[in-house]
Design a protein around this motif. Structure first.
Motif, PDB file in Angstrom:
ATOM      1  N   HIS A  29       3.903  13.039  35.452  1.00 54.84           N
ATOM      2  CA  HIS A  29       5.035  13.830  34.980  1.00 54.84           C
ATOM      3  C   HIS A  29       5.182  15.102  35.813  1.00 54.84           C
ATOM      4  N   THR A  30       4.059  15.748  36.130  1.00 50.43           N
ATOM      5  CA  THR A  30       4.136  16.956  36.960  1.00 50.43           C
ATOM      6  C   THR A  30       4.712  16.634  38.335  1.00 50.43           C
ATOM      7  N   HIS A  31       4.282  15.522  38.921  1.00 49.34           N
ATOM      8  CA  HIS A  31       4.843  15.099  40.211  1.00 49.34           C
ATOM      9  C   HIS A  31       6.357  14.922  40.109  1.00 49.34           C
ATOM     10  N   CYS A  32       6.804  14.290  39.047  1.00 50.24           N
ATOM     11  CA  CYS A  32       8.246  14.063  38.871  1.00 50.24           C
ATOM     12  C   CYS A  32       9.002  15.384  38.709  1.00 50.24           C
ATOM     13  N   VAL A  33       8.408  16.332  37.998  1.00 51.52           N
ATOM     14  CA  VAL A  33       9.039  17.651  37.843  1.00 51.52           C
ATOM     15  C   VAL A  33       9.159  18.331  39.202  1.00 51.52           C
ATOM     16  N   ILE A  34       8.113  18.247  40.010  1.00 47.72           N
ATOM     17  CA  ILE A  34       8.130  18.861  41.336  1.00 47.72           C
ATOM     18  C   ILE A  34       9.176  18.203  42.225  1.00 47.72           C
ATOM     19  N   VAL A  35       9.216  16.888  42.223  1.00 52.05           N
ATOM     20  CA  VAL A  35      10.204  16.176  43.048  1.00 52.05           C
ATOM     21  C   VAL A  35      11.622  16.502  42.585  1.00 52.05           C
ATOM     22  N   ALA A  36      11.833  16.566  41.271  1.00 45.90           N
ATOM     23  CA  ALA A  36      13.152  16.931  40.762  1.00 45.90           C
ATOM     24  C   ALA A  36      13.538  18.338  41.206  1.00 45.90           C
ATOM     25  N   THR A  37      12.569  19.245  41.223  1.00 43.13           N
ATOM     26  CA  THR A  37      12.821  20.619  41.666  1.00 43.13           C
ATOM     27  C   THR A  37      13.250  20.648  43.130  1.00 43.13           C
ATOM     28  N   ILE A  38      12.503  19.941  43.978  1.00 42.59           N
ATOM     29  CA  ILE A  38      12.841  19.894  45.403  1.00 42.59           C
ATOM     30  C   ILE A  38      14.184  19.209  45.607  1.00 42.59           C
ATOM     31  N   ALA A  39      14.407  18.108  44.895  1.00 43.64           N
ATOM     32  CA  ALA A  39      15.662  17.371  45.044  1.00 43.64           C
ATOM     33  C   ALA A  39      16.867  18.230  44.655  1.00 43.64           C
ATOM     34  N   CYS A  40      16.732  19.007  43.590  1.00 43.63           N
ATOM     35  CA  CYS A  40      17.828  19.888  43.179  1.00 43.63           C
ATOM     36  C   CYS A  40      18.072  20.977  44.222  1.00 43.63           C
ATOM     37  N   GLN A  41      17.006  21.464  44.850  1.00 43.67           N
ATOM     38  CA  GLN A  41      17.174  22.452  45.922  1.00 43.67           C
ATOM     39  C   GLN A  41      17.934  21.843  47.097  1.00 43.67           C
ATOM     40  N   LEU A  42      17.575  20.624  47.468  1.00 45.90           N
ATOM     41  CA  LEU A  42      18.257  19.944  48.565  1.00 45.90           C
ATOM     42  C   LEU A  42      19.724  19.685  48.223  1.00 45.90           C
ATOM     43  N   ALA A  43      19.972  19.245  46.989  1.00 46.25           N
ATOM     44  CA  ALA A  43      21.346  18.972  46.566  1.00 46.25           C
ATOM     45  C   ALA A  43      22.183  20.241  46.548  1.00 46.25           C
ATOM     46  N   ARG A  44      21.560  21.326  46.094  1.00 42.07           N
ATOM     47  CA  ARG A  44      22.276  22.614  46.052  1.00 42.07           C
ATOM     48  C   ARG A  44      22.636  23.066  47.469  1.00 42.07           C
ATOM     49  N   ARG A  45      21.733  22.844  48.414  1.00 38.91           N
ATOM     50  CA  ARG A  45      22.010  23.175  49.803  1.00 38.91           C
ATOM     51  C   ARG A  45      23.161  22.329  50.348  1.00 38.91           C
ATOM     52  N   GLN A  46      23.120  21.033  50.066  1.00 36.45           N
ATOM     53  CA  GLN A  46      24.198  20.148  50.505  1.00 36.45           C
ATOM     54  C   GLN A  46      25.545  20.589  49.934  1.00 36.45           C
ATOM     55  N   ASN A  47      25.557  20.953  48.684  1.00 42.09           N
ATOM     56  CA  ASN A  47      26.803  21.381  48.048  1.00 42.09           C
ATOM     57  C   ASN A  47      27.300  22.712  48.615  1.00 42.09           C
ATOM     58  N   ALA A  48      26.369  23.604  48.951  1.00 46.05           N
ATOM     59  CA  ALA A  48      26.761  24.877  49.552  1.00 46.05           C
ATOM     60  C   ALA A  48      27.414  24.647  50.912  1.00 46.05           C
ATOM     61  N   LEU A  49      26.842  23.716  51.691  1.00 47.12           N
ATOM     62  CA  LEU A  49      27.424  23.397  52.992  1.00 47.12           C
ATOM     63  C   LEU A  49      28.811  22.783  52.835  1.00 47.12           C
ATOM     64  N   PHE A  50      28.949  21.906  51.848  1.00 47.31           N
ATOM     65  CA  PHE A  50      30.249  21.261  51.623  1.00 47.31           C
ATOM     66  C   PHE A  50      31.303  22.281  51.203  1.00 47.31           C
ATOM     67  N   PRO A  81      27.509  17.171  53.881  1.00 45.55           N
ATOM     68  CA  PRO A  81      27.641  15.851  53.273  1.00 45.55           C
ATOM     69  C   PRO A  81      29.118  15.442  53.183  1.00 45.55           C
ATOM     70  N   PRO A  82      29.392  14.172  52.973  1.00 52.03           N
ATOM     71  CA  PRO A  82      30.784  13.722  52.862  1.00 52.03           C
ATOM     72  C   PRO A  82      31.452  14.084  51.533  1.00 52.03           C
ATOM     73  N   ARG A  83      30.633  14.499  50.560  1.00 53.70           N
ATOM     74  CA  ARG A  83      31.164  14.866  49.239  1.00 53.70           C
ATOM     75  C   ARG A  83      30.171  15.754  48.534  1.00 53.70           C
ATOM     76  N   LEU A  84      30.602  16.323  47.407  1.00 54.37           N
ATOM     77  CA  LEU A  84      29.682  17.081  46.553  1.00 54.37           C
ATOM     78  C   LEU A  84      28.697  16.138  45.885  1.00 54.37           C
ATOM     79  N   LEU A  85      27.470  16.603  45.709  1.00 59.74           N
ATOM     80  CA  LEU A  85      26.457  15.811  45.017  1.00 59.74           C
ATOM     81  C   LEU A  85      26.409  16.208  43.545  1.00 59.74           C
ATOM     82  N   ASP A  86      26.062  15.262  42.698  1.00 57.59           N
ATOM     83  CA  ASP A  86      25.903  15.500  41.265  1.00 57.59           C
ATOM     84  C   ASP A  86      24.478  16.017  41.034  1.00 57.59           C
ATOM     85  N   GLU A  87      24.341  17.327  40.891  1.00 52.40           N
ATOM     86  CA  GLU A  87      23.012  17.928  40.765  1.00 52.40           C
ATOM     87  C   GLU A  87      22.313  17.513  39.482  1.00 52.40           C
ATOM     88  N   HIS A  88      23.064  17.298  38.409  1.00 50.73           N
ATOM     89  CA  HIS A  88      22.450  16.859  37.151  1.00 50.73           C
ATOM     90  C   HIS A  88      21.876  15.451  37.295  1.00 50.73           C
TER      91      HIS A  88
END
Length: 241
Positions: A29-50, A81-88
């Motif tokens: 579960h901790t691993h999944c929380v960490i991966v979700a945290t990193i993934a949301c950071q990456l998605a937020r970056r992609q959305n900022a660029l878009f 990215p070609p579109r906005l990502l769904d961060e949720h």
């Protein structure tokens, strides 16, 4: 949609239902929380660029200069990215992507001894997690995060060429959200003790599966950028390699 999209509370319930021990829950579960945290950071970056696509200066080729955008949420670099990502959706997928690993434990740690995964069966964890989530009534769109996150995109050719114990098929992300979670997963390992991996560390790991695998990884890093892994390692008090 044929299933349900779990809430954060339901996601925790799914983990606790799947976990054979408290030790297994804590690690996975901790691993999944960490991966979700990193993934949301990456998605937020992609959305900022878009979102900045219309106001960015142009590079020598006339394309938007993404390097002109300051780091977002600790992530540097990346391409538009070609579109906005769904961060949720990224967050939910990150929190559930490794739920199949409970089924490939060789030793679940319930007696106080260290957790240990089965080396031979570990490659099955994505497919097992996908099938288990579907049986729990979770929607296909969420279950696919478990199925399609292994490595940097496990293709049918990879399965056959490496003689992996999986039904020959493509186990690759079907959308940007799944790809984001797949990338984020490469920065953290459920080893005992768990650890964070830098881009260079995973590059060396990916090269063991061939130059094409290494190139795929580096292309993903260029696309999504580099998260601040040392800062996360410090926050979670875990080693960094």
């Amino acid at each position: 949609m044929t299933g349900y999209i779990p809430t954060l509370e339901q996601i925790d319930e799914l983990h606790r239902k799947a976990a054979p021990s408290d030790a297994a829950y804590d690690l996975i579960h901790t691993h999944c929380v960490i991966v979700a945290t990193i993934a949301c950071q990456l998605a937020r970056r992609q959305n900022a660029l878009f979102m900045r696509r219309c106001t960015l200066p142009r590079d020598a080729h006339g394309d938007p200069d993404c390097a002109a955008v300051p780091p977002t949420g600790g992530v540097e670099g990346g391409t538009m990215p070609p579109r906005l990502l769904d961060e949720h959706l990224v967050m939910i997928g990150g929190l559930l992507h490794d739920i199949g690993t409970y089924q490939v434990l060789k030793h679940d740690g319930s007696d106080g001894e260290p957790l240990k995964f089965s080396g031979k069966r570990y490659i099955l964890h994505g497919l097992l997690g996908y099938e288990w989530l579907l049986k729990q009534g979770v929607d296909e769109s969420i279950a696919q995060f478990a199925r399609n996150h292994t490595g940097v995109g496990l293709t049918r050719d990879d399965v056959i060429r490496q003689e992996l114990p999986l039904p020959p098929d493509d186990y690759v992300p079907q959308n940007l959200e799944q790809e984001t979670v797949m990338v984020a997963d490469k920065f953290h390992s459920k080893s005992t003790p768990p650890k964070f991996l830098t881009v260079d560390a995973y590059t060396a790991k990916s090269a063991r599966f061939g130059e094409d695998n290494k190139r795929r990884w580096l292309a993903l890093v260029e696309r999504y950028g580099r998260p601040d892994i040392p800062a996360l390692a410090s926050r979670y008090h875990m080693r960094l390699v």
